[in-house]
Scaffold this motif. Structure first.
Motif, short mmCIF file in Angstrom:
data_model
loop_
_atom_site.label_atom_id
_atom_site.label_comp_id
_atom_site.label_asym_id
_atom_site.label_seq_id
_atom_site.Cartn_x
_atom_site.Cartn_y
_atom_site.Cartn_z
N VAL A 1 -5.77 -2.28 0.16
CA VAL A 1 -6.81 -1.95 1.43
C VAL A 1 -7.98 -3.00 1.58
O VAL A 1 -8.14 -3.13 2.71
N ALA A 2 -8.51 -3.25 0.65
CA ALA A 2 -9.76 -3.98 0.68
C ALA A 2 -9.51 -5.17 1.29
O ALA A 2 -10.14 -5.90 2.07
N GLY A 3 -8.10 -5.74 0.84
CA GLY A 3 -7.80 -7.22 1.49
C GLY A 3 -7.39 -7.01 2.80
O GLY A 3 -7.70 -8.11 3.36
N LEU A 4 -7.15 -6.01 3.45
CA LEU A 4 -6.88 -5.80 4.93
C LEU A 4 -8.32 -5.93 5.55
O LEU A 4 -8.32 -5.98 6.83
N ILE B 1 0.81 -1.25 -0.04
CA ILE B 1 -0.03 -0.05 0.25
C ILE B 1 0.89 1.26 0.03
O ILE B 1 0.80 2.36 -0.64
N ALA B 2 1.82 1.33 0.74
CA ALA B 2 2.71 2.35 0.84
C ALA B 2 3.41 2.48 -0.60
O ALA B 2 3.65 3.74 -0.84
N SER B 3 3.67 1.52 -0.97
CA SER B 3 4.62 1.77 -2.37
C SER B 3 3.61 2.07 -3.32
O SER B 3 3.98 3.12 -4.21
N ASP B 4 2.57 1.58 -3.30
CA ASP B 4 1.39 1.86 -4.42
C ASP B 4 0.94 3.61 -4.42
O ASP B 4 1.01 4.36 -5.45
N VAL C 1 -3.85 4.03 -11.71
CA VAL C 1 -3.26 2.54 -11.52
C VAL C 1 -2.75 2.37 -10.44
O VAL C 1 -3.05 1.22 -9.69
N SER C 2 -1.99 3.35 -9.75
CA SER C 2 -1.28 2.91 -8.58
C SER C 2 -2.13 3.10 -7.40
O SER C 2 -2.29 2.25 -6.49
N VAL C 3 -3.19 4.05 -7.37
CA VAL C 3 -4.20 4.10 -6.36
C VAL C 3 -5.03 2.90 -6.39
O VAL C 3 -5.55 2.34 -5.36
N GLY C 4 -5.49 2.36 -7.64
CA GLY C 4 -6.27 1.29 -7.88
C GLY C 4 -5.54 -0.17 -7.18
O GLY C 4 -6.19 -0.71 -6.54
#
Length: 122
Positions: free
Chosen positions: A114-117, A79-82, A105-108
């Motif tokens: 985020v959704a996975g967490l 997440i931090a990288s994206d 693309v990066s935010v997506g």
């Protein structure tokens, strides 16, 4: 936590990272980082490869980390990288359309992690 989604994001990220490390033009072309003939300059390829290996390593970590804190840590790094990519590329890529696409693309991808967490049930 949605482990399957995190593993899928990790695997996709790893495959993409390995592909870009081998062929930096896969990232350079859509980012507008090529010359008028569509070629990626050697210096640009050299600059993109560490980013690609970062994604490959982080993706592998997400794909194989034990469930719980290790997987959560790998996802937070993703997440931090994206989101970091979104800020950096959104501010620096040549051309407004390239910047907007890179941010989307990066935010997506970050949003998928985020959704996975999120807990399975809210």
């Amino acid at each position: 936590m949605r482990v399957g989604l995190l593993r899928l994001v990790g695997a996709a990220t790893a495959v993409y990272g390995i592909a870009v490390a081998a062929r930096p033009g896969l990232l350079a072309r859509p980012s507008g980082l090529v010359d008028g003939s569509g070629r990626t300059a050697p210096a640009t390829a050299t600059s993109l490869r560490p980013l690609a290996w970062r994604d490959a390593a982080n993706g592998i970590a997400m794909a194989v980390a034990p469930e719980g804190a290790p997987l959560r840590a790998a996802a937070l790094l993703r997440i931090a990288s994206d989101f970091g990519d979104a800020v950096l590329l959104g501010a620096t890529l040549p051309g407004r359309d390239k910047r907007l696409k890179a941010v989307a693309v990066s935010v997506g991808w970050g949003a998928l992690s985020v959704a996975g967490l999120l807990p399975r049930r809210l």
